[in-house]
Design a protein around this motif. Structure first.
Motif, PDB file in Angstrom:
ATOM      1  N   GLU A 469      46.221  40.047   7.448  1.00  0.00           N
ATOM      2  CA  GLU A 469      45.028  39.628   8.215  1.00  0.00           C
ATOM      3  C   GLU A 469      43.821  40.487   7.830  1.00  0.00           C
ATOM      4  N   ASN A 470      44.053  41.839   7.673  1.00  0.00           N
ATOM      5  CA  ASN A 470      42.965  42.730   7.229  1.00  0.00           C
ATOM      6  C   ASN A 470      42.491  42.339   5.837  1.00  0.00           C
ATOM      7  N   ALA A 471      43.491  41.997   4.964  1.00  0.00           N
ATOM      8  CA  ALA A 471      43.132  41.628   3.578  1.00  0.00           C
ATOM      9  C   ALA A 471      42.240  40.385   3.572  1.00  0.00           C
ATOM     10  N   ILE A 472      42.422  39.509   4.563  1.00  0.00           N
ATOM     11  CA  ILE A 472      41.546  38.322   4.668  1.00  0.00           C
ATOM     12  C   ILE A 472      40.199  38.755   5.257  1.00  0.00           C
ATOM     13  N   LYS A 473      40.278  39.504   6.405  1.00  0.00           N
ATOM     14  CA  LYS A 473      39.062  39.863   7.144  1.00  0.00           C
ATOM     15  C   LYS A 473      38.087  40.665   6.281  1.00  0.00           C
ATOM     16  N   TYR A 474      38.648  41.640   5.506  1.00  0.00           N
ATOM     17  CA  TYR A 474      37.758  42.528   4.749  1.00  0.00           C
ATOM     18  C   TYR A 474      37.670  42.103   3.276  1.00  0.00           C
ATOM     19  N   ASN A 475      37.957  40.823   3.034  1.00  0.00           N
ATOM     20  CA  ASN A 475      37.838  40.293   1.667  1.00  0.00           C
ATOM     21  C   ASN A 475      36.462  39.680   1.470  1.00  0.00           C
ATOM     22  N   LYS A 495      47.862  43.164  -2.151  1.00  0.00           N
ATOM     23  CA  LYS A 495      46.665  43.577  -2.914  1.00  0.00           C
ATOM     24  C   LYS A 495      45.537  42.590  -2.652  1.00  0.00           C
ATOM     25  N   ASP A 496      44.358  43.114  -2.277  1.00  0.00           N
ATOM     26  CA  ASP A 496      43.231  42.186  -2.068  1.00  0.00           C
ATOM     27  C   ASP A 496      42.059  42.557  -2.951  1.00  0.00           C
ATOM     28  N   THR A 497      41.104  41.662  -3.022  1.00  0.00           N
ATOM     29  CA  THR A 497      39.920  41.908  -3.849  1.00  0.00           C
ATOM     30  C   THR A 497      38.705  42.082  -2.931  1.00  0.00           C
ATOM     31  N   PHE A 514      39.888  53.603  14.949  1.00  0.00           N
ATOM     32  CA  PHE A 514      38.953  53.946  13.878  1.00  0.00           C
ATOM     33  C   PHE A 514      38.602  52.690  13.086  1.00  0.00           C
ATOM     34  N   ARG A 515      37.332  52.524  12.863  1.00  0.00           N
ATOM     35  CA  ARG A 515      36.878  51.402  12.045  1.00  0.00           C
ATOM     36  C   ARG A 515      35.770  51.896  11.145  1.00  0.00           C
ATOM     37  N   VAL A 516      35.811  51.459   9.874  1.00  0.00           N
ATOM     38  CA  VAL A 516      34.777  51.921   8.932  1.00  0.00           C
ATOM     39  C   VAL A 516      33.431  51.336   9.378  1.00  0.00           C
ATOM     40  N   ASP A 517      33.455  50.065   9.686  1.00  0.00           N
ATOM     41  CA  ASP A 517      32.217  49.399  10.106  1.00  0.00           C
ATOM     42  C   ASP A 517      32.525  48.685  11.422  1.00  0.00           C
ATOM     43  N   ARG A 520      31.217  45.029  11.926  1.00  0.00           N
ATOM     44  CA  ARG A 520      31.929  44.047  11.094  1.00  0.00           C
ATOM     45  C   ARG A 520      33.313  43.766  11.676  1.00  0.00           C
ATOM     46  N   SER A 521      33.973  44.877  12.092  1.00  0.00           N
ATOM     47  CA  SER A 521      35.310  44.722  12.660  1.00  0.00           C
ATOM     48  C   SER A 521      35.264  43.856  13.909  1.00  0.00           C
ATOM     49  N   ARG A 522      34.264  44.164  14.774  1.00  0.00           N
ATOM     50  CA  ARG A 522      34.148  43.409  16.022  1.00  0.00           C
ATOM     51  C   ARG A 522      33.873  41.931  15.741  1.00  0.00           C
ATOM     52  N   GLY A 525      36.789  40.116  14.984  1.00  0.00           N
ATOM     53  CA  GLY A 525      37.773  40.103  16.076  1.00  0.00           C
ATOM     54  C   GLY A 525      38.742  41.268  15.987  1.00  0.00           C
ATOM     55  N   GLY A 526      38.349  42.346  15.283  1.00  0.00           N
ATOM     56  CA  GLY A 526      39.235  43.514  15.124  1.00  0.00           C
ATOM     57  C   GLY A 526      39.210  44.419  16.353  1.00  0.00           C
ATOM     58  N   THR A 527      40.323  45.130  16.560  1.00  0.00           N
ATOM     59  CA  THR A 527      40.406  46.042  17.719  1.00  0.00           C
ATOM     60  C   THR A 527      40.435  47.509  17.270  1.00  0.00           C
ATOM     61  N   GLY A 528      40.676  47.738  15.987  1.00  0.00           N
ATOM     62  CA  GLY A 528      40.801  49.126  15.511  1.00  0.00           C
ATOM     63  C   GLY A 528      42.206  49.676  15.739  1.00  0.00           C
ATOM     64  N   LEU A 529      43.123  48.801  16.111  1.00  0.00           N
ATOM     65  CA  LEU A 529      44.497  49.287  16.378  1.00  0.00           C
ATOM     66  C   LEU A 529      45.514  48.736  15.369  1.00  0.00           C
ATOM     67  N   GLY A 530      45.067  47.750  14.539  1.00  0.00           N
ATOM     68  CA  GLY A 530      46.000  47.079  13.621  1.00  0.00           C
ATOM     69  C   GLY A 530      46.751  48.036  12.712  1.00  0.00           C
ATOM     70  N   LEU A 531      46.034  48.911  11.990  1.00  0.00           N
ATOM     71  CA  LEU A 531      46.716  49.812  11.046  1.00  0.00           C
ATOM     72  C   LEU A 531      47.466  50.936  11.766  1.00  0.00           C
ATOM     73  N   ALA A 532      47.025  51.285  12.997  1.00  0.00           N
ATOM     74  CA  ALA A 532      47.776  52.291  13.789  1.00  0.00           C
ATOM     75  C   ALA A 532      49.154  51.720  14.111  1.00  0.00           C
TER      76      ALA A 532
HETATM   77  P1  ADP Z   1      40.592  46.411  12.782  1.00  0.00           P
HETATM   78  O1  ADP Z   1      41.116  45.748  13.951  1.00  0.00           O
HETATM   79  O2  ADP Z   1      39.224  46.937  12.927  1.00  0.00           O
HETATM   80  O3  ADP Z   1      40.836  45.681  11.530  1.00  0.00           O
HETATM   81  P2  ADP Z   1      42.560  48.125  11.717  1.00  0.00           P
HETATM   82  O4  ADP Z   1      43.291  49.299  12.324  1.00  0.00           O
HETATM   83  O5  ADP Z   1      43.389  47.016  11.288  1.00  0.00           O
HETATM   84  O6  ADP Z   1      41.446  47.752  12.696  1.00  0.00           O
HETATM   85  O7  ADP Z   1      41.800  48.705  10.473  1.00  0.00           O
HETATM   86  C1  ADP Z   1      41.011  49.848  10.611  1.00  0.00           C
HETATM   87  C2  ADP Z   1      39.834  49.771   9.678  1.00  0.00           C
HETATM   88  O8  ADP Z   1      40.268  49.876   8.336  1.00  0.00           O
HETATM   89  C3  ADP Z   1      39.129  48.463   9.706  1.00  0.00           C
HETATM   90  O9  ADP Z   1      38.117  48.459  10.695  1.00  0.00           O
HETATM   91  C4  ADP Z   1      38.511  48.461   8.329  1.00  0.00           C
HETATM   92  O10 ADP Z   1      37.273  49.143   8.324  1.00  0.00           O
HETATM   93  C5  ADP Z   1      39.478  49.164   7.467  1.00  0.00           C
HETATM   94  N1  ADP Z   1      40.364  48.225   6.727  1.00  0.00           N
HETATM   95  C6  ADP Z   1      41.619  47.867   7.063  1.00  0.00           C
HETATM   96  N2  ADP Z   1      42.162  47.060   6.132  1.00  0.00           N
HETATM   97  C7  ADP Z   1      41.234  46.918   5.174  1.00  0.00           C
HETATM   98  C8  ADP Z   1      41.177  46.214   3.922  1.00  0.00           C
HETATM   99  N3  ADP Z   1      42.188  45.481   3.465  1.00  0.00           N
HETATM  100  N4  ADP Z   1      40.041  46.302   3.200  1.00  0.00           N
HETATM  101  C9  ADP Z   1      39.017  47.037   3.619  1.00  0.00           C
HETATM  102  N5  ADP Z   1      38.983  47.721   4.775  1.00  0.00           N
HETATM  103  C10 ADP Z   1      40.090  47.670   5.555  1.00  0.00           C
END
Ligand code: ADP
Length: 563
Positions: A469-475, A495-497, A514-517, A520-522, A525-532
């Motif tokens: 889902e992240n690979a789609i969202k941040y693609n 692997k995403d581009t 934690f979110r880089v942006d 953009r995450s909001r 529909g991101g919560t910042g908890l996916g990768l945790a």
């Molecule tokens: P979110 O719900 O914001 O996606 P995640 O915990 O899943 O939270 O990811 C944390 C942050 O990591 C994201 O806000 C994003 O900035 C960065 N991120 C995660 N996956 C990717 C990715 N495939 N490409 C670029 N940035 C990513």
């Protein structure tokens, strides 16, 4: 050697010395007596020879040989007791036995004429009827030898006896301090000699020997006890430092050495405040030693947190040798890094969660109040406000559901597992995300060979879903995603581009909220908890998770499954 032997040996030494003196004086005495005796006999023989010769007048012969001061020469006719010739006419008492002694050796007698002891000898002429009596006064040598023999030996004997008695008492007295010390040692080592040791020296020797054995045994036991103590102290994962009242290091275990990064040789016996140790610890030690009151605190050393407990030690060995009232102190260091970080994380999580929920909730309440008090009454505006309220509610719901997932992952220690075919699960997940991908015109390709792993199906789906889902969202628009699984390596690579993650953020993306942006995450529909959640699942199932990313090029997640 015992006391009796020493005394007997010294007795014989004294006796030998006395005997040497006695024999020497006796020899000297007998030599001088023989010489005096021989002299008087030779003189008598000489006179007889000359009388027998008959050529000389008797008075001439006598006067030729006499020395009137030391000699008394008398000539008799046989059978007549009155002398015919005499050097000393004044006093003469004839020897009543002179007839018997005419050929005998010179005898020691008192000679009245000479008024002294003299060697007296009688000789009979062969050719004439004459008898010669020669009395020669004893010589000075003889007198000295005699006095030396009598008085010298008596004195030497008395001296030997006195010296021996003196030695005996001196010996006894010299044993006294030794005896006292040995008896003290006996009290310490509790040595009980059997009754056969009556002699002092043998008794002391027994106690010393037995005490030595006991001390050697005790030293060995102490050495072993020390080794055991060192082993126990070094087995502790907690650091332990013991200082005496002078701040000298009395004891330190391996854990403490590694916490402070010291070698044992560098630290033993040194003043603690001269070591490169945090100011807080040294000053707290100082406070405990000064006040005799314990304290505890948390100290950070090399990125790890330690619960430190310093307590005073009131034992004598830990006290200051200079100031008796200064007790030593012990420092116990327990590594609480994990607990500390987890509690800090919880606090942070709580604050972040509240903040994350507060904004959509405030927005929702705001819109509802606007509708309620009639500020918004136009139907289109009301519909738009309701739409925003629903979106925010979905957002809150998503945050809460992710929080619950994390919480259930943390709580449940035993999650039901099953054999899962990785490719078929990836297929299902990709299908569920197809609509989202199509919206962004992102292509998803699946590749490689499948393998089976034991995992909770829901957790595995969540793991793959969050990454894809992240690979789609941040693609980027019209970007691509490749999912490769390998049965050989037991890996899944996504692997995403996409936009990529800057290297300074790569380790932080797994932190909660934690979110880089943020914007953009909001928006996505991101919560910042996916990768945790992804990281938590990987840790739980012992999966190795790797992240590689380059800004504007793309991101790769690699998950390795155990055999
Ligand atoms: P979110 O719900 O914001 O996606 P995640 O915990 O899943 O939270 O990811 C944390 C942050 O990591 C994201 O806000 C994003 O900035 C960065 N991120 C995660 N996956 C990717 C990715 N495939 N490409 C670029 N940035 C990513």
């Amino acid at each position: 050697m015992n006391k009796k032997h020493v005394l007997i040996r010294n007795f014989f030494i004294s006796l030998a010395l006395f005997m040497v003196f006695f024999l020497t004086t006796t020899f000297f005495f007998s030599t001088s007596s023989r010489s005096d005796r021989n002299e008087s006999m030779m003189l008598a023989d000489n006179i007889v020879v000359r009388l027998d010769d008959g050529n000389e007048d008797i008075d001439t012969i006598i006067s030729a040989v006499k020395d009137s001061n030391f000699m008394h020469i008398t000539v008799y006719d046989i059978g007549i007791s009155t002398p015919t010739h005499d050097t000393h006419t004044d006093v003469f008492v004839p020897d009543p036995k002179f007839n018997e002694e005419k050929r005998g050796v010179a005898k020691l007698q008192h000679d009245d004429s000479l008024k002294s002891n003299a060697f007296v000898v009688y000789r009979e002429c062969k050719k004439r009827t004459l008898v010669v009596r020669v009395a020669k006064s004893v010589s000075t040598g003889y007198r000295v030898a005699k006095n030396l023999t009598i008085y010298g030996n008596i004195t030497a004997f008395i001296l030997c006896v006195v010296a021996y008695i003196g030695f005996y008492f001196q010996f006894k007295r010299s044993l006294l301090p030794l005896k006292q010390q040995v008896l003290k040692l006996q009290a310490i080592t509790q040595t009980n000699p059997s009754g056969e040791y009556k002699d002092d020296v043998a008794y002391l020797a027994y106690i010393l020997r037995d005490s030595r054995h006991k001390l050697v045994r005790q030293l060995e036991e102490t050495r072993i006890s020390n080794q055991k103590l060192d082993f126990i102290l070094d087995s502790f994962s907690q650091g332990l430092v013991v200082l005496d009242g002078n701040y000298k290091v009395v004891m330190i275990n391996e854990a403490a050495l590694s916490i402070f990064g010291f070698e044992r040789e560098d630290i033993q016996g040194r003043h603690f405040d001269t070591l490169p140790i945090s100011q807080t610890i040294t000053s707290n030690f100082s406070v405990v030693i000064q006040t005799n009151k314990g304290m505890d605190f948390i100290e950070k050393i090399d990125g790890r947190y330690y619960q430190c407990v310093i307590n005073p030690i009131h034992y004598q060995w830990a006290k200051s040798v200079v100031k008796e009232d200064k007790s030593g102190a012990s420092l116990l260091m327990v590594d609480i890094t994990e607990d500390y970080n987890s509690s800090e994380m919880k606090k942070q999580f709580f604050a972040n969660a509240s903040h994350e929920l507060k904004s959509p909730l405030t927005t929702t309440i705001g819109y509802l109040q606007l509708i309620e008090n009639g500020t918004i009454n136009d139907e289109t505006e009301i519909n738009s406000a309701i739409e925003k309220c629903v979106a925010n509610s979905h957002r809150m719901n998503k945050i809460i559901s992710d929080m619950l997932t994390l919480s259930s992952l943390e709580r449940e220690s035993l999650r039901p597992v099953e054999e899962v075919d990785v490719c078929s699960v990836i297929n299902t997940v990709v299908d569920s995300l197809r609509f989202q991908a199509n919206e962004k015109e992102v292509s998803i390709t699946q590749d490689g060979t499948s393998f089976v792993t034991k995992i909770n199906l829901e957790d595995f789906e969540r793991l793959i879903k969050n990454i894809v889902e992240n690979a789609i969202k941040y693609n980027k628009e019209k970007g691509s995603i490749t999912i490769t699984s390998s049965s050989e390596d037991r890996t899944i690579v996504v692997k995403d581009t996409g936009i990529g993650i800057a290297s300074e953020n790569q380790s932080r993306v797994f932190e909660r909220f934690f979110r880089v942006d943020k914007a953009r995450s909001r928006k996505n529909g991101g919560t910042g908890l996916g990768l945790a959640i992804v990281k938590h699942i990987c840790n739980y199932y012992d999966l190795k998770l790797e992240l590689e990313s380059e800004l504007d090029v793309g991101t790769t997640f690699r998950i390795k499954f155990p055999e």
